[in-house]
Write an enzyme that holds these catalytic residues in place. Structure first.
Site, PDB file in Angstrom:
ATOM      1  N   GLN A 108       0.734  -1.047   0.065  1.00  0.00           N
ATOM      2  CA  GLN A 108       0.088  -0.020   0.041  1.00  0.00           C
ATOM      3  C   GLN A 108       0.915   1.355   0.057  1.00  0.00           C
ATOM      4  O   GLN A 108       2.219   1.070   0.120  1.00  0.00           O
ATOM      5  CB  GLN A 108      -1.099   0.076   1.313  1.00  0.00           C
ATOM      6  CG  GLN A 108      -0.241  -0.333   2.613  1.00  0.00           C
ATOM      7  CD  GLN A 108      -1.060  -1.287   3.590  1.00  0.00           C
ATOM      8  OE1 GLN A 108      -2.337  -1.182   3.381  1.00  0.00           O
ATOM      9  NE2 GLN A 108      -0.478  -1.462   4.548  1.00  0.00           N
ATOM     10  N   GLN A 116      -8.651   2.341  19.765  1.00  0.00           N
ATOM     11  CA  GLN A 116      -7.835   1.481  20.526  1.00  0.00           C
ATOM     12  C   GLN A 116      -8.188   0.860  21.582  1.00  0.00           C
ATOM     13  O   GLN A 116      -7.915  -0.286  22.143  1.00  0.00           O
ATOM     14  CB  GLN A 116      -6.307   1.854  20.254  1.00  0.00           C
ATOM     15  CG  GLN A 116      -5.906   2.958  19.602  1.00  0.00           C
ATOM     16  CD  GLN A 116      -5.093   2.438  18.414  1.00  0.00           C
ATOM     17  OE1 GLN A 116      -5.139   1.118  18.013  1.00  0.00           O
ATOM     18  NE2 GLN A 116      -4.112   2.981  17.835  1.00  0.00           N
ATOM     19  N   ASP A 153      -7.859  -5.880  14.281  1.00  0.00           N
ATOM     20  CA  ASP A 153      -7.512  -4.378  14.058  1.00  0.00           C
ATOM     21  C   ASP A 153      -7.350  -4.374  12.282  1.00  0.00           C
ATOM     22  O   ASP A 153      -5.958  -4.045  12.359  1.00  0.00           O
ATOM     23  CB  ASP A 153      -6.653  -3.624  14.978  1.00  0.00           C
ATOM     24  CG  ASP A 153      -6.376  -2.424  14.621  1.00  0.00           C
ATOM     25  OD1 ASP A 153      -7.214  -1.846  14.073  1.00  0.00           O
ATOM     26  OD2 ASP A 153      -5.273  -1.990  15.117  1.00  0.00           O
ATOM     27  N   SER A 154      -8.141  -4.168  11.601  1.00  0.00           N
ATOM     28  CA  SER A 154      -7.918  -4.581  10.247  1.00  0.00           C
ATOM     29  C   SER A 154      -8.361  -2.993   9.421  1.00  0.00           C
ATOM     30  O   SER A 154      -9.270  -2.365   9.885  1.00  0.00           O
ATOM     31  CB  SER A 154      -8.650  -5.732   9.650  1.00  0.00           C
ATOM     32  OG  SER A 154      -9.492  -5.265   8.596  1.00  0.00           O
ATOM     33  N   SER A 155      -7.410  -2.902   8.299  1.00  0.00           N
ATOM     34  CA  SER A 155      -8.174  -1.818   7.351  1.00  0.00           C
ATOM     35  C   SER A 155      -9.425  -2.131   6.721  1.00  0.00           C
ATOM     36  O   SER A 155     -10.015  -3.348   6.831  1.00  0.00           O
ATOM     37  CB  SER A 155      -7.076  -1.666   6.572  1.00  0.00           C
ATOM     38  OG  SER A 155      -6.113  -2.525   6.240  1.00  0.00           O
ATOM     39  N   ASP A 156      -9.945  -1.414   5.849  1.00  0.00           N
ATOM     40  CA  ASP A 156     -11.109  -1.688   5.213  1.00  0.00           C
ATOM     41  C   ASP A 156     -11.119  -2.637   4.226  1.00  0.00           C
ATOM     42  O   ASP A 156     -10.065  -3.068   3.582  1.00  0.00           O
ATOM     43  CB  ASP A 156     -11.707  -0.439   4.531  1.00  0.00           C
ATOM     44  CG  ASP A 156     -11.989   0.850   5.593  1.00  0.00           C
ATOM     45  OD1 ASP A 156     -12.497   0.534   6.738  1.00  0.00           O
ATOM     46  OD2 ASP A 156     -11.352   1.853   5.280  1.00  0.00           O
ATOM     47  N   TYR A 206     -12.770   8.981  11.625  1.00  0.00           N
ATOM     48  CA  TYR A 206     -13.070   7.910  10.648  1.00  0.00           C
ATOM     49  C   TYR A 206     -14.375   8.133   9.971  1.00  0.00           C
ATOM     50  O   TYR A 206     -15.013   9.216  10.366  1.00  0.00           O
ATOM     51  CB  TYR A 206     -13.421   6.626  11.286  1.00  0.00           C
ATOM     52  CG  TYR A 206     -12.103   5.864  12.103  1.00  0.00           C
ATOM     53  CD1 TYR A 206     -10.626   6.136  11.499  1.00  0.00           C
ATOM     54  CD2 TYR A 206     -12.158   4.782  12.838  1.00  0.00           C
ATOM     55  CE1 TYR A 206      -9.728   5.414  11.694  1.00  0.00           C
ATOM     56  CE2 TYR A 206     -11.064   4.201  13.443  1.00  0.00           C
ATOM     57  CZ  TYR A 206      -9.824   4.406  12.593  1.00  0.00           C
ATOM     58  OH  TYR A 206      -8.667   3.699  13.113  1.00  0.00           O
ATOM     59  N   ASP A 255       0.645 -12.219   6.329  1.00  0.00           N
ATOM     60  CA  ASP A 255      -1.089 -12.385   6.332  1.00  0.00           C
ATOM     61  C   ASP A 255      -1.471 -13.024   7.356  1.00  0.00           C
ATOM     62  O   ASP A 255      -1.355 -14.190   7.554  1.00  0.00           O
ATOM     63  CB  ASP A 255      -1.431 -12.848   4.765  1.00  0.00           C
ATOM     64  CG  ASP A 255      -2.709 -12.558   4.599  1.00  0.00           C
ATOM     65  OD1 ASP A 255      -3.525 -12.231   5.270  1.00  0.00           O
ATOM     66  OD2 ASP A 255      -2.914 -13.042   3.117  1.00  0.00           O
ATOM     67  N   GLY A 256      -2.417 -12.162   7.751  1.00  0.00           N
ATOM     68  CA  GLY A 256      -3.217 -12.760   9.090  1.00  0.00           C
ATOM     69  C   GLY A 256      -4.225 -14.145   8.700  1.00  0.00           C
ATOM     70  O   GLY A 256      -4.394 -14.932   9.593  1.00  0.00           O
TER      71      GLY A 256
HETATM   72  N1  AAT Z   1      -5.048   0.959  14.761  1.00  0.00           N
HETATM   73  C1  AAT Z   1      -5.111   1.477  13.558  1.00  0.00           C
HETATM   74  C2  AAT Z   1      -6.040   1.041  12.503  1.00  0.00           C
HETATM   75  C3  AAT Z   1      -6.087   0.345  11.664  1.00  0.00           C
HETATM   76  S1  AAT Z   1      -4.810  -0.499  11.109  1.00  0.00           S
HETATM   77  C4  AAT Z   1      -5.210  -1.757  10.061  1.00  0.00           C
HETATM   78  C5  AAT Z   1      -3.789  -2.535   9.680  1.00  0.00           C
HETATM   79  O1  AAT Z   1      -4.158  -3.783   9.202  1.00  0.00           O
HETATM   80  C6  AAT Z   1      -3.053  -1.857   8.801  1.00  0.00           C
HETATM   81  O2  AAT Z   1      -1.558  -1.683   9.536  1.00  0.00           O
HETATM   82  C7  AAT Z   1      -2.913  -3.035   7.482  1.00  0.00           C
HETATM   83  O3  AAT Z   1      -1.412  -3.193   7.158  1.00  0.00           O
HETATM   84  C8  AAT Z   1      -3.166  -4.291   8.186  1.00  0.00           C
HETATM   85  N2  AAT Z   1      -3.602  -5.155   7.366  1.00  0.00           N
HETATM   86  C9  AAT Z   1      -4.499  -5.239   6.362  1.00  0.00           C
HETATM   87  N3  AAT Z   1      -4.683  -6.555   5.835  1.00  0.00           N
HETATM   88  C10 AAT Z   1      -4.048  -7.356   6.679  1.00  0.00           C
HETATM   89  C11 AAT Z   1      -3.933  -8.908   6.529  1.00  0.00           C
HETATM   90  N4  AAT Z   1      -4.338  -9.617   5.781  1.00  0.00           N
HETATM   91  N5  AAT Z   1      -3.061  -9.323   7.711  1.00  0.00           N
HETATM   92  C12 AAT Z   1      -2.463  -8.633   8.405  1.00  0.00           C
HETATM   93  N6  AAT Z   1      -2.477  -7.241   8.468  1.00  0.00           N
HETATM   94  C13 AAT Z   1      -3.421  -6.498   7.465  1.00  0.00           C
HETATM   95  C14 AAT Z   1      -7.449   0.039  11.023  1.00  0.00           C
HETATM   96  C15 AAT Z   1      -8.032   1.394  10.318  1.00  0.00           C
HETATM   97  C16 AAT Z   1      -9.486   1.203  10.042  1.00  0.00           C
HETATM   98  C17 AAT Z   1      -9.850   2.249   8.961  1.00  0.00           C
HETATM   99  C18 AAT Z   1     -11.332   2.536   9.012  1.00  0.00           C
HETATM  100  N7  AAT Z   1     -11.931   3.538   7.740  1.00  0.00           N
END
Ligand code: AAT
Length: 291
Positions: free
Chosen positions: A34, A65, A159-162, A228, A140-141
């Site tokens: 990314q 958090q 704690d995942s991104s979108d 957010y 990868d998780g």
């Molecule tokens: N705590 C801050 C908020 C986050 S961080 C989300 C994290 O998930 C990122 O660092 C990203 O690199 C990680 N990530 C994404 N996909 C995977 C995966 N498949 N395995 C492991 N880690 C992963 C979340 C923000 C929310 C935003 C809301 N709009």
């Protein structure tokens, strides 16, 4: 786009874009997964952005958090082994470390550049890595969970991104199934679950999947995060079959006095925010469908 401002534009929230005034861009880079940017904003401190989407700001990261961590961990007695998927900034680790019963904190973040950038620009967040109980795996998780022994963890926090980009599979049913397998009976999951104002379709899918997989309880909670999209974000809180878990009545409260005396006091969570204000019953969620 207004010059000098960052606007969070995405097809996931068409027709709206929250903006922050930029004082200075501090970092811009491209990892294997990314685009990563850090900027100094005028009013929210430093901001971490992945692929154009705000992941955290120094001012309001606490509300996310603290809630994603303490909602699950305060709901079970004596959590010992905790897994974080994503969360490379370290903020969830910092919050888990407040729980003295915890012996082992594993984290699997896909992108090592997020970890490095957080350590450099967000020391009050990445401080979580300094706890000796923490073990970081970069990967990868989804793959990580496949190799976890059955029943290993008391709690798993996603704690995942979108779900556009590397996090997509973290919102799908096979992933939830492997989470359930990795949890002990009566173990808990808390996963980032988007906003009821924008993503009822995604939330309904997650709820339907979780109801099939988690035979304990399935709940939706939310918190306010001004930076957010829509100013709020939700969590799916589930437990596996076993000793019952009542997320509305946490059995393992944090010692709030202790937390307030620490170097980093709690800023948002307390045991009252937990219930009933921030837990929406699933029945109520179906009402939200009309929002
Ligand atoms: N705590 C801050 C908020 C986050 S961080 C989300 C994290 O998930 C990122 O660092 C990203 O690199 C990680 N990530 C994404 N996909 C995977 C995966 N498949 N395995 C492991 N880690 C992963 C979340 C923000 C929310 C935003 C809301 N709009």
């Amino acid at each position: 786009v207004i010059p000098g401002w960052f606007s969070e534009i995405s097809s996931m929230w068409p027709g709206e874009a929250h903006s922050l005034k930029v004082e200075k861009i501090l970092f811009q880079g491209k990892s294997e997964y990314q685009n990563i940017m850090v900027f100094q904003s005028s009013t929210y401190g430093k901001v971490l952005v992945l692929d154009g989407v705000i992941q955290l700001t120094e001012r309001d990261e606490c509300a996310y958090q603290e809630m994603i961590t303490h909602l699950p961990l305060c709901s079970i007695p004596n959590p010992k082994k905790v897994l974080v998927i994503g969360g490379g900034d370290g903020g969830v680790l910092r919050e888990i470390a407040r729980h003295s019963s915890v012996e082992k904190i594993d984290i699997c973040e896909i992108d090592s550049m997020v970890v490095d950038v957080s350590k450099q620009y967000f020391p009050d967040v990445a401080v979580g890595y300094e706890d000796p109980r923490v073990t970081l795996t970069v990967g990868d998780g989804v793959a990580f969970l496949k190799n976890v022994p059955e029943g290993m963890y008391d709690a798993i926090i996603v704690d995942s991104s979108d779900p556009i980009g590397p996090a997509q599979e973290l919102f799908e049913k096979p992933f939830f199934a492997s989470v359930a397998k990795a949890l002990r009976p009566g173990g808990v999951l808390c996963t980032q679950a988007e906003s009821i104002w924008l993503h009822m379709d995604i939330i309904e899918d997650i709820v339907a999947n979780c109801r099939q997989i988690f035979k304990g309880s399935v709940n939706y909670a939310w918190t306010t995060v001004p930076t957010y999209p829509s100013g709020m974000i939700g969590f799916m809180l589930c437990s596996t079959e076993g000793p019952p878990v009542d997320f509305k009545h946490p059995v393992n409260p944090l010692d709030e006095n202790e937390c307030q005396k620490s170097a980093r006091p709690l800023k948002f969570y307390n045991s009252e925010v937990c219930s009933p204000n921030h837990l929406l019953f699933i029945q109520h969620l179906s009402v939200c469908h009309h929002l």
